[in-house]
Design an enzyme around this catalytic site. Sequence first.
Site, mmCIF file in Angstrom:
data_model
loop_
_atom_site.group_PDB
_atom_site.id
_atom_site.type_symbol
_atom_site.label_atom_id
_atom_site.label_comp_id
_atom_site.label_asym_id
_atom_site.label_seq_id
_atom_site.Cartn_x
_atom_site.Cartn_y
_atom_site.Cartn_z
ATOM 1 C CB SER A 59 -0.857 0.012 1.278
ATOM 2 O OG SER A 59 -1.438 1.298 1.474
ATOM 3 C CE1 TYR A 94 -4.317 -2.164 5.014
ATOM 4 C CE2 TYR A 94 -3.387 -0.013 4.517
ATOM 5 C CZ TYR A 94 -3.973 -1.191 4.091
ATOM 6 O OH TYR A 94 -4.202 -1.398 2.748
#
Length: 263
Positions: free
Chosen positions: A141, A154
Amino acid sequence: MKLSNRVAIITGASQGIGAAIARRFAEEGARVMLADILDDDGKSLAGELSASGHDVRYVRANVSSESDAKALVEQAMSAHGQVDILVNNAGILRRTSWPDIDIANWNEVLAVNLTGVMLVTKYVAEQMRARQRGSIVNIASIHAELTGPGVAAYAASKAGVQILTRSMAIELGPDGIRANAILPGYIRTPLYMNDANRATGGNPGPFIDAAAARVPSRRVGEPDDVSGPALFLASDESLYVNGISLAVDGGLAIQQAGTNPAG
Ligand code: NAP
């Protein structure tokens, strides 16, 4: 076709980015093993692609379980005798903020997003090494490099995936195995929409418009925006590309702070 005679395992492939990659790989001739915990959607996608003449099977596998990771690779080997491509795509987003980071939340995110990548790769790499070939594509990401509030676990997991990718590239490269990461930005998937709905109490329109305004390409991405870059990294089109992080974010992450209207 770019993936003829190739066998691909794609984790988290029942929906979203993984499902788009699975469709694209099947269309390019790959035999595809879909691995997920969302059984109904995974079986339905496998059924749909099989009905169109593709060899696509669904296997239930929780990537954070070592026994599931091992069994997944064993099933791929017994069905096809080889694994050429692994896409580590399964991931979860659970929001939590400093200083109240919840340990259960932290452990869950790290277990799926980071440990899961390690576990499936461990068993796939054994098989790839025996054949001295393979391509591993890790879906990280842009949070691996730039982040914001509420996503510490995350972002840490995705930064971990990025450096793990480099570790794979260095140690597995001599065995003919490449490993590269994709760093998506905003991609309209169930994960993204669930987060947008939670953030806005069920009215995600303005949230998504604001996200699109921050992107130089002025739109939120679709799952298919990621499948082409994944195909490039999985196929022989990228044989000398090893260890990179490829941002697929419409230019979101290259901007200097404050240079766009939405900040
Ligand atoms: P998604 O729509 O939620 O799809 C991910 C799939 O993975 C779901 O079917 C999910 O099932 C499954 N999964 C969750 N935990 C699993 C586990 N332990 N074992 C196997 N499968 C599991 O997500 P997505 O947006 O397509 O995301 C795919 C990847 O891209 C993720 O790694 C995500 O972090 C990354 N990414 C997404 C975006 C974005 O904007 N969408 C941006 C950057 C990076 P459940 O629905 O039951 O959880």
